[in-house]
Design a protein around this motif. Structure first.
Motif, mmCIF file in Angstrom:
data_model
loop_
_atom_site.group_PDB
_atom_site.id
_atom_site.type_symbol
_atom_site.label_atom_id
_atom_site.label_comp_id
_atom_site.label_asym_id
_atom_site.label_seq_id
_atom_site.Cartn_x
_atom_site.Cartn_y
_atom_site.Cartn_z
ATOM 1 N N MET A 198 0.836 -1.208 0.000
ATOM 2 C CA MET A 198 0.000 0.000 0.000
ATOM 3 C C MET A 198 0.871 1.260 0.000
ATOM 4 N N ALA A 199 1.921 1.247 0.810
ATOM 5 C CA ALA A 199 2.818 2.404 0.891
ATOM 6 C C ALA A 199 3.596 2.603 -0.405
ATOM 7 N N THR A 200 3.878 1.521 -1.111
ATOM 8 C CA THR A 200 4.639 1.581 -2.356
ATOM 9 C C THR A 200 3.784 2.082 -3.515
ATOM 10 N N ALA A 201 2.493 1.805 -3.470
ATOM 11 C CA ALA A 201 1.591 2.200 -4.564
ATOM 12 C C ALA A 201 1.538 3.717 -4.665
ATOM 13 N N ASP A 202 1.755 4.219 -5.874
ATOM 14 C CA ASP A 202 1.772 5.663 -6.062
ATOM 15 C C ASP A 202 0.450 6.202 -6.596
ATOM 16 N N ARG A 203 -0.507 5.318 -6.867
ATOM 17 C CA ARG A 203 -1.797 5.755 -7.394
ATOM 18 C C ARG A 203 -2.922 5.246 -6.499
ATOM 19 N N VAL A 204 -3.934 6.047 -6.353
ATOM 20 C CA VAL A 204 -5.094 5.662 -5.556
ATOM 21 C C VAL A 204 -5.711 4.393 -6.124
ATOM 22 N N ARG A 205 -5.761 4.295 -7.437
ATOM 23 C CA ARG A 205 -6.361 3.123 -8.079
ATOM 24 C C ARG A 205 -5.662 1.835 -7.668
ATOM 25 N N MET A 206 -4.333 1.853 -7.620
ATOM 26 C CA MET A 206 -3.595 0.650 -7.221
ATOM 27 C C MET A 206 -3.833 0.358 -5.743
ATOM 28 N N ARG A 207 -3.898 1.384 -4.902
ATOM 29 C CA ARG A 207 -4.181 1.148 -3.482
ATOM 30 C C ARG A 207 -5.557 0.523 -3.310
#
Length: 69
Positions: free
Chosen positions: A33-42
């Motif tokens: 979650m912390a690595t994801a840079d986009r809301v969509r990926m989170r």
């Protein structure tokens, strides 16, 4: 009362999530979650990581770290 049902993700979203885990192996759910840079990926991690794991597209070790299958 509303019953919460897990969101089912489509095959393309499962592939994206599998590829994300392949690009970041050995991370926990929180670290992904912390690595994801986009809301969509989170959102995909939140809603779909368990489904991708249950379909054996990724594996999870005893420490809760996700690895490519």
């Amino acid at each position: 009362m509303t019953v919460h049902r897990p969101l089912r993700i489509n095959p393309g979203q499962r592939r994206q999530l599998r590829e994300f885990v392949e690009a970041h192996p050995g991370l926990t759910r929180a670290e992904l979650m912390a690595t994801a840079d986009r809301v969509r990926m989170r959102l995909l991690i939140t809603d779909g990581l368990t489904e991708v794991w249950s379909r054996s597209m990724v594996r999870r070790d005893d420490d809760g770290r996700y690895w490519p299958a």
